[in-house]
Scaffold this motif. Structure first.
Motif, PDB file in Angstrom:
ATOM      1  N   PHE A   1      -2.502   5.979   7.778  1.00  0.00           N
ATOM      2  CA  PHE A   1      -3.966   5.990   7.889  1.00  0.00           C
ATOM      3  C   PHE A   1      -4.592   5.828   6.510  1.00  0.00           C
ATOM      4  N   ASN A   2      -3.977   6.423   5.522  1.00  0.00           N
ATOM      5  CA  ASN A   2      -4.526   6.338   4.166  1.00  0.00           C
ATOM      6  C   ASN A   2      -4.182   4.982   3.555  1.00  0.00           C
ATOM      7  N   GLY A   3      -5.027   4.021   3.814  1.00  0.00           N
ATOM      8  CA  GLY A   3      -4.808   2.653   3.332  1.00  0.00           C
ATOM      9  C   GLY A   3      -4.942   1.651   4.468  1.00  0.00           C
TER      10      GLY A   3
ATOM     11  N   ILE B   1       0.838  -1.197   0.000  1.00  0.00           N
ATOM     12  CA  ILE B   1       0.000   0.000   0.000  1.00  0.00           C
ATOM     13  C   ILE B   1       0.874   1.248   0.000  1.00  0.00           C
ATOM     14  N   ASP B   2       0.711   2.050  -1.027  1.00  0.00           N
ATOM     15  CA  ASP B   2       1.368   3.363  -1.054  1.00  0.00           C
ATOM     16  C   ASP B   2       0.487   4.333  -0.273  1.00  0.00           C
ATOM     17  N   HIS B   3       1.025   4.943   0.759  1.00  0.00           N
ATOM     18  CA  HIS B   3       0.205   5.847   1.571  1.00  0.00           C
ATOM     19  C   HIS B   3       0.123   7.248   0.966  1.00  0.00           C
ATOM     20  N   ILE B   4       0.755   7.422  -0.168  1.00  0.00           N
ATOM     21  CA  ILE B   4       0.569   8.567  -1.072  1.00  0.00           C
ATOM     22  C   ILE B   4       1.144   9.884  -0.563  1.00  0.00           C
ATOM     23  N   ASP B   5       0.662  10.363   0.577  1.00  0.00           N
ATOM     24  CA  ASP B   5       1.003  11.733   0.959  1.00  0.00           C
ATOM     25  C   ASP B   5       2.430  11.867   1.466  1.00  0.00           C
ATOM     26  N   GLY B   6       2.943  13.068   1.361  1.00  0.00           N
ATOM     27  CA  GLY B   6       4.254  13.401   1.918  1.00  0.00           C
ATOM     28  C   GLY B   6       4.136  14.572   2.866  1.00  0.00           C
TER      29      GLY B   6
ATOM     30  N   TYR C   1       7.624  10.307   3.079  1.00  0.00           N
ATOM     31  CA  TYR C   1       6.556   9.496   2.492  1.00  0.00           C
ATOM     32  C   TYR C   1       6.591   8.115   3.164  1.00  0.00           C
TER      33      TYR C   1
END
Lengths: 352, 352, 352
Positions: free
Chosen positions: C264-266, C207-212, C292
């Motif tokens: 949290f994102n994922g 899972i890439d949590h995307i945000d930085g 990231y």
């Protein structure tokens, strides 16, 4: 059309001896303030950090750091006393009179106790005695401060000079009012982080507090706003860029708190500041400066009717960008050494 | 292998008129939030700062700053509404409906009330009505917001356009729901820091709030995370370095809160924001900018059945890197003056 | 005259296997800490954010973030264990044993469980098992840590080497002690922000949590002081300017907390860290770096006698200045990819 409802602060000629100023914005201190204070300075005194530690010895719960009380009361006075100040000249006779706990609400008044116009007629010195009270009207803090304030109009007549002579030091017999009778048998020296009691310190002893802490703009601004201190020089880079230093100045109280937090290393049981005998902000501090501190024990004193605690009179010196292994202070001519930014004279309380 | 469990936010074609979005992460606001809010903006309104002050006039305890409520609710909507936004276009019909106190828990939902694809087919405007409720399900806040959101696929068909027409201003008859009946006899104007009541202000009056506050990256990031607002542009310098501004943008809500805090100086008794009639973030704000503010009273209004409080409609303007002595706003052509970053239309409540 | 009352930390030869160190400064965690933690990392797990959410499923109120507990306990150990550390080598067998709530007070002890001098005789590895307890003496946290500590004197004799072999992973049968029996029917997946339960994840899933998130000096300093962690490298630019990196190092725990918040994102329902199986700070992180994160599910495990929750073993990787769409970790030779700063092996708990 300007309304004139925004305040620009008092000028020298707005003050009169005997005048009492009621300062705005009472402030309920909470667990949130205790946390943010810890985040800003990293203080490690067990008494202020742990409810069970404080309860074990006789507090109802952990008291709020004395300097958070001081800065909160001081901050309230700024809009009325020092918004047009040229320089903050000194403190004296500062006594912490009652423990403050989360949930308590502080408000402040100041009485003008002295005035003296400067020879150049552009400014004068205002002496005030400021009192901080809690929600029950009990005094928690009292101090004298003098500050050089600009005149609005150089042609205004000078008031008759009244120059108070603050005591050189707070009488140790009066210390300890903010500390309940403690059961020192239940004071856990392991958890406090130091084995050294009041009797283990002697006059003349110097302590290098070793660590240094580098200050950031965001940190001192958050701290100073926490105290609702509105002095412009700490916040407005757009204006400061045109000034003497080209930069925002760090509120002197931030330096006091940092030095106090650093002093834990060597004074770990000095859990309470009972009084500030005097203090000078020797040189300005800016973001990017690294603050170090050292202390010298000036005097030890028993406290009348107290077998639980004793007092140490300590000079706490903060120095920027220079470690304190050789205790930088003044040179032979009495001038402060390069880097010294704070010279504070305190009464500290420790378990006996 | 990517799981697809991480969310990338909704695109224009993911919205449908009538759709209701339940936003994640209810948030219990506490004394800690009140403290950190104070540290970030330095607000000095006595009503939010002191429990005894608030209790004396009729609140159960000090209410949480209205804008902390607004930002908390707004923050919850970001992951669902505006993660793929091009621009935040406006607010309207924002009403504060119930006082929020430490210990209350806020959650938020949004109903899509309008959609209009842009001519270039790369984006469209989404209109939502967001509602913030407390732990008892009572509405504490309601507002309409419209935002330009990217399309995932330019080939997606355009929805039938629905364009709501928000009220030009909130009807003053509906204001004050969040304020209990107050006993103004017990409102201490000394402690509030201003003698000016509702009746002392008149339409057309302009107030320079004088002070300026320079923003730091750490400050706006801490603020925006406090609101659990996840908009990327505020936090990710690695990505922003490749963008239009090369820098992180300050969340517009930070500017609103700073301007509101500065407005204490001149509007010290305007203890409550009852409504936001409209608002525009005129230009971006960056770390290092110094924010100033001024206000113009647009209208005064009594509130139905309230002898205790009255309302002022105020334009609150924030300006960067420029003092506001001459009230910078728009030029003759209607364009905003250089430096203007916020143009906010508020209903404020003051004691009568 | 130096008093010697200030502590300079233990050196390798000060440790003995079996020795128990009682760390100073117990700490009452409060709602203020919860707030500041949120402001510093922006975590969005509903369980820690909302009292009603947590109560609905069976907690007495929202628990404190597990990592705030970890950092608080860890911070206490620094003055005794790692003030003279060359490097923090690893963690293992870290278990969260009891939920911590605002008002609880944490203190810590460490037992020395291993020692091994390095061949160069200038330093050695110290292994400790640290235990965090609450005000009732109940264990809330336990972990093993090993750290390379300088010798005071290279001529000091080497102790007999004792090298513990920590478990490769915490036995999943022992997980979940800190989670009360939950009523998952009352777990609101909308408010939690994710529909994915324990059973929806599978080993091998990435899972890439995307945000930085870009880190500032003020942020990591405030965080690290909040934990009363005194490691010099995080705070003293004056000294660090002379060192290897010329800059202050970010406390590794700040990176852990940021990565966790981003995750949290994922992993929105992974509300609890039950254990840290192991962890490495692969490379230093500095202010200005953008962090990231991505995760890989390594293993799924039921928990004995628990129908309410299940465990995922997850590798959580933090990477600086590089988005994680292609999951940077190790190259074919087993070396960490450029930018990887944290490799953490966790047991996470989710609703079944």
């Amino acid at each position: 059309m300007e309304a004139g409802k925004a305040k620009r602060g008092n000028y020298f000629e707005d003050f009169a001896v005997g005048q009492v100023l009621v300062h705005a914005t009472p402030r309920t201190l909470t667990a949130g303030d205790v946390t943010l204070y810890t985040g800003l300075y990293g203080s490690r005194f067990a008494m202020q950090s742990s409810n069970p530690f404080a309860k074990a010895v006789g507090y109802p719960r952990a008291p709020v750091d004395d300097l958070l009380v001081f800065h909160t009361v001081f901050g309230k006075t700024v809009p009325d006393i020092s918004l047009n100040a040229v320089a903050n000249l000194g403190y004296a006779e500062c006594r912490f009179l009652k423990a403050v706990h989360p949930g308590d609400t502080l408000s402040a008044t100041s009485e003008v106790i002295g005035l003296r116009e400067n020879a150049n007629k552009t400014s004068g010195v205002v002496y005030v005695r400021t009192t901080g009270i809690n929600q029950d009207g009990a005094k928690v803090l009292e101090y004298v401060r003098w500050v050089m304030v600009r005149k609005r109009d150089t042609a205004s007549p000078a008031p008759a000079p009244v120059v108070p002579k603050p005591a050189e030091r707070v009488d140790p017999a009066t210390l300890g009012a903010a500390v309940p009778e403690l059961t020192i048998d239940r004071y856990d020296f392991d958890l406090a982080g130091s084995t050294h009691r009041w009797g283990d310190y002697a006059a003349g002893e110097k302590i290098d507090h070793i660590d240094g802490m580098t200050l950031e703009e965001a940190e001192h601004q958050i701290a100073t706003r926490l105290y609702q201190n509105t002095a412009k020089v700490h916040f407005n880079q757009h204006e400061q860029a045109q000034g003497q230093f080209k930069r925002r100045l760090v509120y002197g109280g931030v330096v006091i708190s940092l030095a106090r937090a650093l002093s834990f290393n060597g004074l770990g049981n000095a859990f309470h500041i009972a009084a500030i005998n005097g203090g000078r902000h020797v040189a300005p501090c800016f973001a990017g400066d690294t603050v170090y501190a050292w202390s010298e024990v000036l005097e030890t004193a028993a406290i009348a009717n107290r077998r639980d605690i004793g007092a140490l009179r300590v000079r706490l010196v903060a120095v920027k960008n220079c470690a304190c292994a050789d205790f930088p202070w003044r040179n032979a001519a009495g001038e402060y050494a390069e880097g010294v930014i704070l010279d504070l004279d305190l009464w500290l309380v420790l378990p006996r």
